[in-house]
Design a protein around this motif. Structure first.
Motif, PDB file in Angstrom:
ATOM      1  N   PHE A   6       0.873  -1.197   0.060  1.00 47.75           N
ATOM      2  CA  PHE A   6      -0.005  -0.080  -0.008  1.00 47.75           C
ATOM      3  C   PHE A   6       0.870   1.139   0.087  1.00 47.75           C
ATOM      4  O   PHE A   6       0.520   2.315  -0.641  1.00 47.75           O
ATOM      5  CB  PHE A   6      -1.049   0.111   1.116  1.00 47.75           C
ATOM      6  CG  PHE A   6      -2.272  -0.951   0.926  1.00 47.75           C
ATOM      7  CD1 PHE A   6      -3.150  -0.505   0.027  1.00 47.75           C
ATOM      8  CD2 PHE A   6      -2.335  -1.952   1.914  1.00 47.75           C
ATOM      9  CE1 PHE A   6      -4.314  -1.404  -0.221  1.00 47.75           C
ATOM     10  CE2 PHE A   6      -3.604  -2.767   1.568  1.00 47.75           C
ATOM     11  CZ  PHE A   6      -4.310  -2.407   0.511  1.00 47.75           C
ATOM     12  N   ARG A   7       1.849   1.082   0.809  1.00 46.56           N
ATOM     13  CA  ARG A   7       2.640   2.292   0.801  1.00 46.56           C
ATOM     14  C   ARG A   7       3.413   2.500  -0.696  1.00 46.56           C
ATOM     15  O   ARG A   7       3.621   3.685  -0.971  1.00 46.56           O
ATOM     16  CB  ARG A   7       3.910   1.923   1.790  1.00 46.56           C
ATOM     17  CG  ARG A   7       5.058   2.801   1.857  1.00 46.56           C
ATOM     18  CD  ARG A   7       4.467   4.106   2.609  1.00 46.56           C
ATOM     19  NE  ARG A   7       5.549   5.364   2.192  1.00 46.56           N
ATOM     20  CZ  ARG A   7       5.461   6.476   3.189  1.00 46.56           C
ATOM     21  NH1 ARG A   7       4.750   6.541   3.836  1.00 46.56           N
ATOM     22  NH2 ARG A   7       6.508   7.401   2.857  1.00 46.56           N
ATOM     23  N   TYR A  52      -5.860   4.664   8.191  1.00 49.23           N
ATOM     24  CA  TYR A  52      -5.175   5.342   7.062  1.00 49.23           C
ATOM     25  C   TYR A  52      -6.108   5.955   5.902  1.00 49.23           C
ATOM     26  O   TYR A  52      -5.578   6.039   4.722  1.00 49.23           O
ATOM     27  CB  TYR A  52      -4.080   4.354   6.484  1.00 49.23           C
ATOM     28  CG  TYR A  52      -3.029   4.580   7.648  1.00 49.23           C
ATOM     29  CD1 TYR A  52      -1.975   5.694   7.791  1.00 49.23           C
ATOM     30  CD2 TYR A  52      -2.705   3.205   8.175  1.00 49.23           C
ATOM     31  CE1 TYR A  52      -1.075   5.728   8.680  1.00 49.23           C
ATOM     32  CE2 TYR A  52      -1.594   3.171   8.942  1.00 49.23           C
ATOM     33  CZ  TYR A  52      -0.519   4.237   9.206  1.00 49.23           C
ATOM     34  OH  TYR A  52       0.325   4.176  10.073  1.00 49.23           O
ATOM     35  N   ILE A  80      -7.823   3.616   4.103  1.00 49.16           N
ATOM     36  CA  ILE A  80      -7.889   2.636   3.180  1.00 49.16           C
ATOM     37  C   ILE A  80      -8.893   1.601   3.448  1.00 49.16           C
ATOM     38  O   ILE A  80      -9.324   0.932   4.498  1.00 49.16           O
ATOM     39  CB  ILE A  80      -6.513   1.833   3.272  1.00 49.16           C
ATOM     40  CG1 ILE A  80      -5.626   2.926   2.692  1.00 49.16           C
ATOM     41  CG2 ILE A  80      -6.496   0.647   2.411  1.00 49.16           C
ATOM     42  CD1 ILE A  80      -4.036   2.233   2.940  1.00 49.16           C
ATOM     43  N   ARG A 105     -11.814  -1.439   3.585  1.00 45.33           N
ATOM     44  CA  ARG A 105     -11.568  -2.826   3.790  1.00 45.33           C
ATOM     45  C   ARG A 105     -11.584  -3.631   2.562  1.00 45.33           C
ATOM     46  O   ARG A 105     -10.830  -4.555   2.372  1.00 45.33           O
ATOM     47  CB  ARG A 105     -12.959  -3.045   4.587  1.00 45.33           C
ATOM     48  CG  ARG A 105     -12.711  -4.471   5.380  1.00 45.33           C
ATOM     49  CD  ARG A 105     -14.303  -4.609   5.739  1.00 45.33           C
ATOM     50  NE  ARG A 105     -14.137  -5.938   6.254  1.00 45.33           N
ATOM     51  CZ  ARG A 105     -13.947  -6.366   7.787  1.00 45.33           C
ATOM     52  NH1 ARG A 105     -13.713  -5.424   8.574  1.00 45.33           N
ATOM     53  NH2 ARG A 105     -13.929  -7.627   7.990  1.00 45.33           N
ATOM     54  N   ARG A 130      -7.204   6.088  -4.088  1.00 48.32           N
ATOM     55  CA  ARG A 130      -7.074   5.944  -2.609  1.00 48.32           C
ATOM     56  C   ARG A 130      -6.580   7.318  -2.162  1.00 48.32           C
ATOM     57  O   ARG A 130      -5.946   8.148  -2.731  1.00 48.32           O
ATOM     58  CB  ARG A 130      -5.704   5.023  -2.452  1.00 48.32           C
ATOM     59  CG  ARG A 130      -5.929   3.859  -1.675  1.00 48.32           C
ATOM     60  CD  ARG A 130      -4.763   2.995  -1.321  1.00 48.32           C
ATOM     61  NE  ARG A 130      -3.774   3.952  -0.583  1.00 48.32           N
ATOM     62  CZ  ARG A 130      -2.774   3.614  -0.519  1.00 48.32           C
ATOM     63  NH1 ARG A 130      -1.945   2.699  -1.324  1.00 48.32           N
ATOM     64  NH2 ARG A 130      -1.611   4.274   0.015  1.00 48.32           N
ATOM     65  N   ASP A 139      -1.213   8.465   1.181  1.00 49.08           N
ATOM     66  CA  ASP A 139      -0.574   7.997   2.536  1.00 49.08           C
ATOM     67  C   ASP A 139      -0.774   8.945   3.669  1.00 49.08           C
ATOM     68  O   ASP A 139      -0.364   8.565   4.563  1.00 49.08           O
ATOM     69  CB  ASP A 139       0.805   7.463   2.399  1.00 49.08           C
ATOM     70  CG  ASP A 139       1.766   8.764   1.768  1.00 49.08           C
ATOM     71  OD1 ASP A 139       2.911   8.513   1.503  1.00 49.08           O
ATOM     72  OD2 ASP A 139       1.376   9.876   1.801  1.00 49.08           O
ATOM     73  N   THR A 140      -1.526   9.816   3.254  1.00 48.13           N
ATOM     74  CA  THR A 140      -1.901  10.894   4.397  1.00 48.13           C
ATOM     75  C   THR A 140      -3.120  10.382   4.998  1.00 48.13           C
ATOM     76  O   THR A 140      -4.214  10.449   4.397  1.00 48.13           O
ATOM     77  CB  THR A 140      -2.115  12.449   3.890  1.00 48.13           C
ATOM     78  OG1 THR A 140      -1.039  12.667   3.189  1.00 48.13           O
ATOM     79  CG2 THR A 140      -2.304  13.279   5.002  1.00 48.13           C
ATOM     80  N   PRO A 141      -2.978   9.930   6.320  1.00 44.15           N
ATOM     81  CA  PRO A 141      -4.010   9.395   6.730  1.00 44.15           C
ATOM     82  C   PRO A 141      -5.047  10.385   7.187  1.00 44.15           C
ATOM     83  O   PRO A 141      -4.676  11.436   7.649  1.00 44.15           O
ATOM     84  CB  PRO A 141      -3.798   8.794   8.166  1.00 44.15           C
ATOM     85  CG  PRO A 141      -2.232   9.464   8.340  1.00 44.15           C
ATOM     86  CD  PRO A 141      -1.710  10.073   7.150  1.00 44.15           C
TER      87      PRO A 141
END
Ligand code: SF4
Ligand code: SF4
Ligand code: SF4
Lengths: 143, 330
Positions: A51-52, A91, A93, A95, A128, A131-133
């Motif tokens: 994911f990262r 985060y 993302i 499920r 998505r 990566d900034t939650p």
């Protein structure tokens, strides 16, 4: 213009998925495919790293329940994934972006289709959030 | 002039606890103070930052920095200390891993500002006043540091030589670290100045831990009367011991509180939260998906548990400070 396919990382256990054909053969049909022996080997670190690195979804193909070569690696994987859902959610993302599918396909014929289905699910969710939650404000705040 | 080694202690985004622990080495601190020349310690001594600016590069032998990096002032000071110090010690969980303030990285800066200056129930701010980096008052320009998008660990901003974990580090380890520095017996650069074992290895309750822990229900510490002799995990209480570095003297365990992980990750572990999650999953005893979901739901605030002290250095969250975030960067 053709819409860009969402990036799906697919881990699959070699004991049930495509062991009758060569790796090159599957790799030619699947982008971002990582064959492994036993889904029990998959650490949350691997999933988070996918994911990262920009995966829109992660699909894990394991052996049928009760049919794991190492007894219960697939069940262990399921436990980790279930716990990991809560982390991913924090985060932003969803499920649906992480899926464990238990089954068997020695020739790996259905693998591209399964990845495509995952891509369709993910496409419906939209891109998505990165990566900034960003938790939904209402998730933990009470007024 | 003295030929004693110059030591500077600096706090960035700190709660003060880390400085307090230095004071807590009690009378032994006098020995330390006598053997070094303290050139900066904002919490205790009146030196000014411009004194540091005037020093030659590398003039400070040891720069001890506690607290996280959240704004341009923190970053500038960290960079100044790096320039003037031969050795930089990241002191405490905040400096080492981002610490508890790092949990703020679960929200955007805008979200935090909106809540703190507008939406929190205790706030009355009809004009929507919010701090600005520059404000003009009576023809004069006032400035404030700029808050960054996220909380950073010290090594995401400057090169760090040693790490002393803990929230705060216990006094005996502080003394040990300073002694190693004074006696030139510091280990290899990049080392953590604490044990290399996991807390479980040194925990007095380890002997009570069954070979296979089978958790059927997860309980929170305040909901139960925990048995003070048994491993917390075997009682269904989350304890971060398996994924946490030892060295704290089991402070929490000894008062019947499970470990929350303030000593951070063990050597070579990329993401202690993810590592712990893996271990926890294998302890869960559920036959079917529904049972599994039920137990998983009992872990309240999973991310808060797993990354209470380390979110900024976790795989998903780690971010090096971009140099353009610090405007006065040289
Ligand atoms: S590590 Fe703990 S004691 Fe030290 S500044 Fe951070 S919160 Fe305070
Ligand atoms: S899990 Fe916690 S209580 Fe159990 S042995 Fe490890 S540190 Fe001790
Ligand atoms: S038991 Fe865990 S949380 Fe408590 S001081 Fe030790 S390392 Fe920190």
């Amino acid at each position: 213009m053709k819409e860009k396919e969402p990036k799906i990382v697919c881990f699959s256990c070699r004991f049930s998925w495509g062991y009758l054909v060569s790796e090159e053969d599957i790799a030619a049909r699947l982008e971002n495919w990582i064959p492994i022996i036993c889904t029990g080997k998959i650490d949350p670190v691997h999933i988070l790293t996918a994911f990262r690195q920009g995966a829109e979804g992660v699909l894990i193909l394991g052996c049928p329940e009760g049919d794991c070569h190492y007894q219960d690696g697939n069940i262990e994987a399921r436990k980790r994934i279930t716990l990991l859902y809560n982390v991913l959610q924090s985060y932003g993302i969803e499920r649906e972006r992480l899926k464990l599918h238990l089954g068997a396909d020695p020739e790996g014929k259905t693998m591209p289709q399964l990845v495509k289905e995952m891509a369709d699910t993910v496409r419906k969710l939209g891109p998505r959030s990165g990566d900034t939650p960003t938790q939904k404000k209402s998730a933990t705040r009470t007024k | 002039m003295t030929d004693k080694k110059k030591v500077a202690i600096l706090w960035l985004g700190s709660c003060g606890g880390c400085d307090e622990t230095i004071v807590d080495i009690n009378e032994l601190i006098l020995g330390v103070v006598n053997s070094v020349d303290l050139v900066l310690w904002p919490v205790a001594l009146d030196f000014k930052y411009h004194h540091i600016e005037k020093m030659a590069d590398g003039e400070i032998a040891l720069g001890i920095i506690n607290g996280h990096v959240r704004n341009s002032d923190h970053a500038e000071m960290a960079k100044l200390m790096r320039q003037k110090s031969q050795v930089i010690l990241a002191f405490g969980a905040c400096a080492c891993f981002g610490g508890t303030p790092g949990l703020a990285n679960l929200r955007s800066k805008e979200d935090i500002f909106r809540w703190v200056y507008q939406e929190a129930p205790t706030v009355i701010n009809p004009k929507g006043v919010c701090p600005q980096t520059t404000t003009r008052v009576d023809g004069k320009e006032l400035t404030l540091p700029e808050m960054f998008e996220s909380v950073h660990s010290l090594d995401q901003v400057i090169d760090v030589d040693y790490y002393l974990p803990g929230c705060p580090p216990p006094p005996y380890l502080v003394l040990k670290a300073i002694t190693a520095f004074l006696e030139n017996t510091l280990p290899a650069k990049g080392s953590s100045l604490a044990s290399h074992k996991a807390l479980c290895d040194t925990c007095p309750r380890n002997a009570s831990k069954p070979n296979k822990v089978a958790i059927t229900e997860i309980k929170r510490i305040h909901e139960v009367e925990a048995d003070p002799t048994k491993c917390f995990l075997s009682q269904g209480i989350i304890c971060m011991g398996p994924a946490t570095r030892s060295g704290c003297g089991e402070s929490c365990i000894n008062i019947n509180i499970p470990c929350r992980g303030c000593f951070g990750h063990i050597e070579l572990v990329a993401d202690s939260g993810a590592k712990f999650l893996s271990g926890l999953a294998s302890m869960i005893d559920a036959d079917d998906e529904a049972g599994l979901e039920k137990i998983s739901d009992q872990v309240r605030d999973t991310i808060g548990y797993l990354y209470r002290f380390s979110l900024p250095i976790s795989i998903m969250n780690q971010k090096k400070l971009q140099s353009d975030e610090v405007k006065s960067d040289d």
